[in-house]
Design a protein around this motif. Sequence first.
Motif, PDB file in Angstrom:
ATOM      1  N   GLU A 291      -4.692  27.320  30.835  1.00  0.00           N
ATOM      2  CA  GLU A 291      -5.999  26.678  31.285  1.00  0.00           C
ATOM      3  C   GLU A 291      -6.846  26.976  30.111  1.00  0.00           C
ATOM      4  O   GLU A 291      -6.972  28.142  29.201  1.00  0.00           O
ATOM      5  CB  GLU A 291      -6.452  27.868  32.540  1.00  0.00           C
ATOM      6  CG  GLU A 291      -5.623  27.446  33.807  1.00  0.00           C
ATOM      7  CD  GLU A 291      -5.913  26.296  34.063  1.00  0.00           C
ATOM      8  OE1 GLU A 291      -6.875  25.641  34.378  1.00  0.00           O
ATOM      9  OE2 GLU A 291      -4.674  25.637  34.656  1.00  0.00           O
ATOM     10  N   ALA A 292      -7.938  26.052  30.244  1.00  0.00           N
ATOM     11  CA  ALA A 292      -8.990  26.210  29.203  1.00  0.00           C
ATOM     12  C   ALA A 292     -10.387  26.781  29.399  1.00  0.00           C
ATOM     13  O   ALA A 292     -10.687  26.257  30.686  1.00  0.00           O
ATOM     14  CB  ALA A 292      -8.953  25.046  28.459  1.00  0.00           C
ATOM     15  N   ALA A 293     -10.748  27.647  28.819  1.00  0.00           N
ATOM     16  CA  ALA A 293     -12.055  28.316  29.414  1.00  0.00           C
ATOM     17  C   ALA A 293     -13.152  27.562  28.867  1.00  0.00           C
ATOM     18  O   ALA A 293     -14.354  27.782  29.471  1.00  0.00           O
ATOM     19  CB  ALA A 293     -12.048  29.970  29.306  1.00  0.00           C
ATOM     20  N   TRP A 294     -13.214  27.204  27.461  1.00  0.00           N
ATOM     21  CA  TRP A 294     -14.343  26.352  27.194  1.00  0.00           C
ATOM     22  C   TRP A 294     -13.956  24.950  26.693  1.00  0.00           C
ATOM     23  O   TRP A 294     -12.886  24.665  26.446  1.00  0.00           O
ATOM     24  CB  TRP A 294     -14.782  27.265  25.726  1.00  0.00           C
ATOM     25  CG  TRP A 294     -15.150  28.570  25.974  1.00  0.00           C
ATOM     26  CD1 TRP A 294     -16.448  29.130  26.434  1.00  0.00           C
ATOM     27  CD2 TRP A 294     -14.059  29.760  25.926  1.00  0.00           C
ATOM     28  NE1 TRP A 294     -16.191  30.431  26.490  1.00  0.00           N
ATOM     29  CE2 TRP A 294     -15.198  31.022  26.114  1.00  0.00           C
ATOM     30  CE3 TRP A 294     -12.912  30.028  25.324  1.00  0.00           C
ATOM     31  CZ2 TRP A 294     -14.677  32.408  26.226  1.00  0.00           C
ATOM     32  CZ3 TRP A 294     -12.598  31.144  25.224  1.00  0.00           C
ATOM     33  CH2 TRP A 294     -13.436  32.600  25.670  1.00  0.00           C
ATOM     34  N   ALA A 295     -15.227  24.332  26.658  1.00  0.00           N
ATOM     35  CA  ALA A 295     -14.860  22.738  26.278  1.00  0.00           C
ATOM     36  C   ALA A 295     -14.646  22.548  24.695  1.00  0.00           C
ATOM     37  O   ALA A 295     -15.537  21.617  24.464  1.00  0.00           O
ATOM     38  CB  ALA A 295     -15.882  22.153  27.099  1.00  0.00           C
ATOM     39  N   MET A 296     -14.076  23.327  24.265  1.00  0.00           N
ATOM     40  CA  MET A 296     -13.824  22.636  22.856  1.00  0.00           C
ATOM     41  C   MET A 296     -12.977  21.606  22.565  1.00  0.00           C
ATOM     42  O   MET A 296     -12.080  21.177  23.565  1.00  0.00           O
ATOM     43  CB  MET A 296     -12.971  23.906  22.092  1.00  0.00           C
ATOM     44  CG  MET A 296     -13.711  25.245  22.022  1.00  0.00           C
ATOM     45  SD  MET A 296     -12.959  26.555  21.207  1.00  0.00           S
ATOM     46  CE  MET A 296     -11.460  27.055  22.069  1.00  0.00           C
ATOM     47  N   THR A 297     -13.064  20.979  21.543  1.00  0.00           N
ATOM     48  CA  THR A 297     -12.006  19.609  21.327  1.00  0.00           C
ATOM     49  C   THR A 297     -11.014  20.022  20.976  1.00  0.00           C
ATOM     50  O   THR A 297     -10.636  21.305  20.477  1.00  0.00           O
ATOM     51  CB  THR A 297     -12.846  18.874  20.079  1.00  0.00           C
ATOM     52  OG1 THR A 297     -12.848  19.610  18.790  1.00  0.00           O
ATOM     53  CG2 THR A 297     -14.360  18.640  20.111  1.00  0.00           C
ATOM     54  N   VAL A 298     -10.065  18.878  21.173  1.00  0.00           N
ATOM     55  CA  VAL A 298      -8.449  19.289  20.788  1.00  0.00           C
ATOM     56  C   VAL A 298      -8.292  19.553  19.449  1.00  0.00           C
ATOM     57  O   VAL A 298      -7.614  20.509  19.030  1.00  0.00           O
ATOM     58  CB  VAL A 298      -8.069  17.885  21.072  1.00  0.00           C
ATOM     59  CG1 VAL A 298      -6.371  17.940  20.496  1.00  0.00           C
ATOM     60  CG2 VAL A 298      -7.726  17.764  22.834  1.00  0.00           C
ATOM     61  N   GLU A 299      -9.168  19.092  18.582  1.00  0.00           N
ATOM     62  CA  GLU A 299      -9.083  19.416  16.908  1.00  0.00           C
ATOM     63  C   GLU A 299      -9.532  20.728  16.719  1.00  0.00           C
ATOM     64  O   GLU A 299      -8.808  21.377  15.912  1.00  0.00           O
ATOM     65  CB  GLU A 299      -9.884  18.508  16.231  1.00  0.00           C
ATOM     66  CG  GLU A 299      -9.777  18.348  14.561  1.00  0.00           C
ATOM     67  CD  GLU A 299     -10.493  17.485  13.887  1.00  0.00           C
ATOM     68  OE1 GLU A 299     -10.314  17.458  12.695  1.00  0.00           O
ATOM     69  OE2 GLU A 299     -11.272  16.689  14.559  1.00  0.00           O
ATOM     70  N   THR A 300     -10.442  21.114  17.288  1.00  0.00           N
ATOM     71  CA  THR A 300     -10.979  22.637  17.070  1.00  0.00           C
ATOM     72  C   THR A 300      -9.709  23.742  17.663  1.00  0.00           C
ATOM     73  O   THR A 300      -9.557  24.726  17.051  1.00  0.00           O
ATOM     74  CB  THR A 300     -12.149  22.895  17.960  1.00  0.00           C
ATOM     75  OG1 THR A 300     -13.188  22.025  17.364  1.00  0.00           O
ATOM     76  CG2 THR A 300     -12.519  24.371  17.662  1.00  0.00           C
ATOM     77  N   VAL A 301      -9.280  23.303  18.883  1.00  0.00           N
ATOM     78  CA  VAL A 301      -8.386  24.363  19.239  1.00  0.00           C
ATOM     79  C   VAL A 301      -6.958  24.285  18.489  1.00  0.00           C
ATOM     80  O   VAL A 301      -6.686  25.362  18.135  1.00  0.00           O
ATOM     81  CB  VAL A 301      -7.803  23.817  20.651  1.00  0.00           C
ATOM     82  CG1 VAL A 301      -6.538  24.831  21.192  1.00  0.00           C
ATOM     83  CG2 VAL A 301      -9.120  24.058  21.656  1.00  0.00           C
ATOM     84  N   VAL A 302      -6.527  23.217  17.837  1.00  0.00           N
ATOM     85  CA  VAL A 302      -5.442  23.225  17.062  1.00  0.00           C
ATOM     86  C   VAL A 302      -5.726  23.817  15.643  1.00  0.00           C
ATOM     87  O   VAL A 302      -5.106  24.632  15.263  1.00  0.00           O
ATOM     88  CB  VAL A 302      -5.149  21.791  16.753  1.00  0.00           C
ATOM     89  CG1 VAL A 302      -3.865  21.747  15.467  1.00  0.00           C
ATOM     90  CG2 VAL A 302      -4.703  20.899  17.884  1.00  0.00           C
ATOM     91  N   ALA A 303      -6.909  23.870  15.388  1.00  0.00           N
ATOM     92  CA  ALA A 303      -7.602  24.424  13.992  1.00  0.00           C
ATOM     93  C   ALA A 303      -7.506  25.662  14.118  1.00  0.00           C
ATOM     94  O   ALA A 303      -7.236  26.717  12.974  1.00  0.00           O
ATOM     95  CB  ALA A 303      -9.010  23.867  13.399  1.00  0.00           C
ATOM     96  N   LEU A 304      -7.722  26.429  15.357  1.00  0.00           N
ATOM     97  CA  LEU A 304      -7.750  27.883  15.599  1.00  0.00           C
ATOM     98  C   LEU A 304      -6.210  28.510  15.086  1.00  0.00           C
ATOM     99  O   LEU A 304      -6.181  29.683  14.649  1.00  0.00           O
ATOM    100  CB  LEU A 304      -7.726  28.154  16.910  1.00  0.00           C
ATOM    101  CG  LEU A 304      -9.058  28.109  17.576  1.00  0.00           C
ATOM    102  CD1 LEU A 304      -9.120  28.100  18.888  1.00  0.00           C
ATOM    103  CD2 LEU A 304     -10.050  28.540  16.901  1.00  0.00           C
ATOM    104  N   GLY A 305      -5.126  27.614  14.902  1.00  0.00           N
ATOM    105  CA  GLY A 305      -3.804  28.209  14.391  1.00  0.00           C
ATOM    106  C   GLY A 305      -3.754  28.541  12.767  1.00  0.00           C
ATOM    107  O   GLY A 305      -3.109  29.345  12.504  1.00  0.00           O
ATOM    108  N   ARG A 306      -5.081  28.289  12.247  1.00  0.00           N
ATOM    109  CA  ARG A 306      -5.176  28.742  10.981  1.00  0.00           C
ATOM    110  C   ARG A 306      -5.871  29.886  10.710  1.00  0.00           C
ATOM    111  O   ARG A 306      -5.924  30.467   9.451  1.00  0.00           O
ATOM    112  CB  ARG A 306      -5.859  27.587  10.106  1.00  0.00           C
ATOM    113  CG  ARG A 306      -5.130  26.113  10.283  1.00  0.00           C
ATOM    114  CD  ARG A 306      -3.875  26.144   9.759  1.00  0.00           C
ATOM    115  NE  ARG A 306      -3.884  26.608   8.400  1.00  0.00           N
ATOM    116  CZ  ARG A 306      -2.844  26.941   7.695  1.00  0.00           C
ATOM    117  NH1 ARG A 306      -1.634  27.020   8.273  1.00  0.00           N
ATOM    118  NH2 ARG A 306      -3.024  27.424   6.264  1.00  0.00           N
TER     119      ARG A 306
END
Length: 268
Positions: A86-101
């Motif tokens: 489940e996603a709590a915030w409407a972040m973009t896909v790119e932003t979520v993937v970048a969290l891996g860094r």
Amino acid sequence: MSSLSIERLSARLSGKMVLNNVSLSVPAGRFVGLLGPNGAGKSTFLRASLGLIPADGTVHVDGTDLGALNASARARHLSYLPQEREAAWAMTVETVVALGRMPYHTRFAGPSERDRAATEASLARMDLLTLRHRAVTSLSGGERARVLIARALAQETPVLLADEPLAGLDPEHQIAMMRLFRELTGEGKVIVASMHDLTLAARWCDHLVLLKDGRVSAAGPPSAVLTAGTLRKVYNINAYIGTADGGLIVQPVEVAEGRDGEEHGTIA
């Protein structure tokens, strides 16, 4: 390439022992399936390995004791694909993937060229380039699963732990997920994934660990673990066990209670 070694991992939840002296040694390039009925301790094992809950025991990646590291340093060795999507915030896909860094960032530092390259490669690998500007809250469950996998890939760790990564996916995407895990092990990564589909585990994993009541009930190659007797003992089911297209087929048939002595056929 790195190996994973977990020794005598134990954990309590609300004072109850839910994981009891579980050990696992995985060389680089192996895919381990973590099996067991609901409540067997699979999720607890993964979370304890990651240091997300208090636990006794040790976890080493390529000889490094992860218990001696802070959270950021541990996250450079182990990545995690959680069961919750489940996603709590409407972040973009790119932003979520970048969290891996994030484990590689110093305080207040912006993304480096390597961060951007890793994010881009992960988006491409999971076929998310056309969705990169979409809000994750607008995606289907299967699409969100791909986003979370991409985030874990962007983390560039030698070990990936996944908690029921097949849940909620249709058969095509389940097989695609298992194929991806096999590709990653071909690149030298260690994958440990909990799952319920016995046939997919049998056909794609190198090694299986079957938990029951927080202990290891069986471990080894799929053909040695997924036997009629073991399935009856651990899951209380009767199952057809056979082969097709060069791999095992394990199909639960019915509850085994009261039928321990009966023989059952196999799928040719």
